[in-house]
Design an enzyme around this catalytic site. Structure first.
Site, mmCIF file in Angstrom:
data_model
loop_
_atom_site.group_PDB
_atom_site.id
_atom_site.type_symbol
_atom_site.label_atom_id
_atom_site.label_comp_id
_atom_site.label_asym_id
_atom_site.label_seq_id
_atom_site.Cartn_x
_atom_site.Cartn_y
_atom_site.Cartn_z
ATOM 1 N N GLY A 46 -4.266 -2.531 9.011
ATOM 2 C CA GLY A 46 -3.539 -2.703 7.763
ATOM 3 C C GLY A 46 -3.699 -1.485 6.872
ATOM 4 O O GLY A 46 -3.908 -0.366 7.344
ATOM 5 N N CYS A 47 -3.617 -1.702 5.571
ATOM 6 C CA CYS A 47 -3.691 -0.605 4.605
ATOM 7 C C CYS A 47 -5.004 0.152 4.713
ATOM 8 O O CYS A 47 -6.081 -0.442 4.656
ATOM 9 C CB CYS A 47 -3.527 -1.162 3.197
ATOM 10 S SG CYS A 47 -3.700 0.086 1.911
ATOM 11 N N PHE A 48 -4.916 1.475 4.845
ATOM 12 C CA PHE A 48 -6.155 2.236 5.018
ATOM 13 C C PHE A 48 -7.001 2.290 3.748
ATOM 14 O O PHE A 48 -8.183 2.601 3.797
ATOM 15 C CB PHE A 48 -5.927 3.639 5.582
ATOM 16 C CG PHE A 48 -4.825 4.473 4.967
ATOM 17 C CD1 PHE A 48 -4.332 4.231 3.687
ATOM 18 C CD2 PHE A 48 -4.278 5.537 5.681
ATOM 19 C CE1 PHE A 48 -3.338 5.032 3.135
ATOM 20 C CE2 PHE A 48 -3.282 6.346 5.141
ATOM 21 C CZ PHE A 48 -2.810 6.091 3.865
ATOM 22 N N CYS A 90 0.863 -1.187 0.000
ATOM 23 C CA CYS A 90 0.000 0.000 0.000
ATOM 24 C C CYS A 90 0.890 1.225 0.000
ATOM 25 O O CYS A 90 1.242 1.743 1.056
ATOM 26 C CB CYS A 90 -0.879 -0.046 1.247
ATOM 27 S SG CYS A 90 -1.942 1.360 1.482
#
EC number: 1.8.4.11
Length: 214
Positions: free
Chosen positions: A47-49, A20
């Site tokens: 985790g990845c926004f 990301c």
């Protein structure tokens, strides 16, 4: 030995490509007032926004989900700063929701179910402190709800490992750079979105069809 080395190198490159990430622009601070009417806010990291934002925005009752940074000590962090793993911040999401339509407890249920809550310091290919899973509670009610649900999951036997999600008091939320907002929606061609974000979102939707916006 050589085959093992090159296989490991290739895997590392794939994970790097699918991570990301993007170029950096200055972050903005979210002000503590809203233009959405009678809504409340909740704060999560998992985790990845890009993934987390899209997951919450698909729910009925959620007016907006904003990508940003929280949980650390650095003021006005940029994406590049957070990626150094030295700021203490995690990629986080501010969820603006109507409690008359969706409850905080339901947000918690979706939050836990939309990730691997046993993964320590990361989600999927995204590893490190900036990708750790955190629930930021703003009051005693949110704290109790989060802790109780975490205890229930640990006792349920659903997971073979302990729940790794942190539950900490909310301090401040810094809005991420503009190009991160609605990233999954605006960049469906991105390899990370196609291989990580969309499958993760679809797994959540399959579990909670009754909660989804039309």
């Amino acid at each position: 030995m050589k085959k093992t080395f090159f296989a490991s190198l290739a895997l590392s490159l794939i994970i790097l490509i699918l991570s990301c990430s993007s170029t950096t622009k200055p972050a903005e601070k979210i002000v503590d007032k809203t233009v959405y009417g009678p809504t409340e806010k909740a704060y999560f990291a998992a985790g990845c926004f890009w993934c987390v934002e899209a997951i919450f925005e698909s729910l009925k009752g959620v007016k907006e989900a904003v990508s940003g940074y929280s949980g650390g000590h650095t003021k006005n962090p940029t994406y590049e700063d957070v990626n150094t793993e030295l700021t203490g911040h995690a990629e986080s999401v501010e969820v603006i929701y109507d409690p008359k339509i969706i409850s905080y407890e339901t947000l918690l249920k979706v939050y836990f179910a939309s990730q691997d809550p046993t993964q320590v310091k990361g989600q999927g290919p995204d590893r490190g402190d900036s990708y750790r899973s955190i629930i930021f509670y703003q009051n005693e009610s949110e704290k109790v709800a989060a802790e109780n649900y975490k205890k229930q999951l640990n006792a349920s036997g659903k997971y073979k490992k302990p729940i790794a999600v942190e539950i900490v008091p909310f301090q401040i939320f810094w809005k991420a750079e503009g190009y991160h907002q609605d990233y999954e929606r605006n960049h469906p061609e991105n390899p990370y979105v196609q291989n990580v974000s969309i499958p993760r979102i679809e797994r959540m939707k399959a579990q909670f069809p009754e909660l989804l916006k039309k």
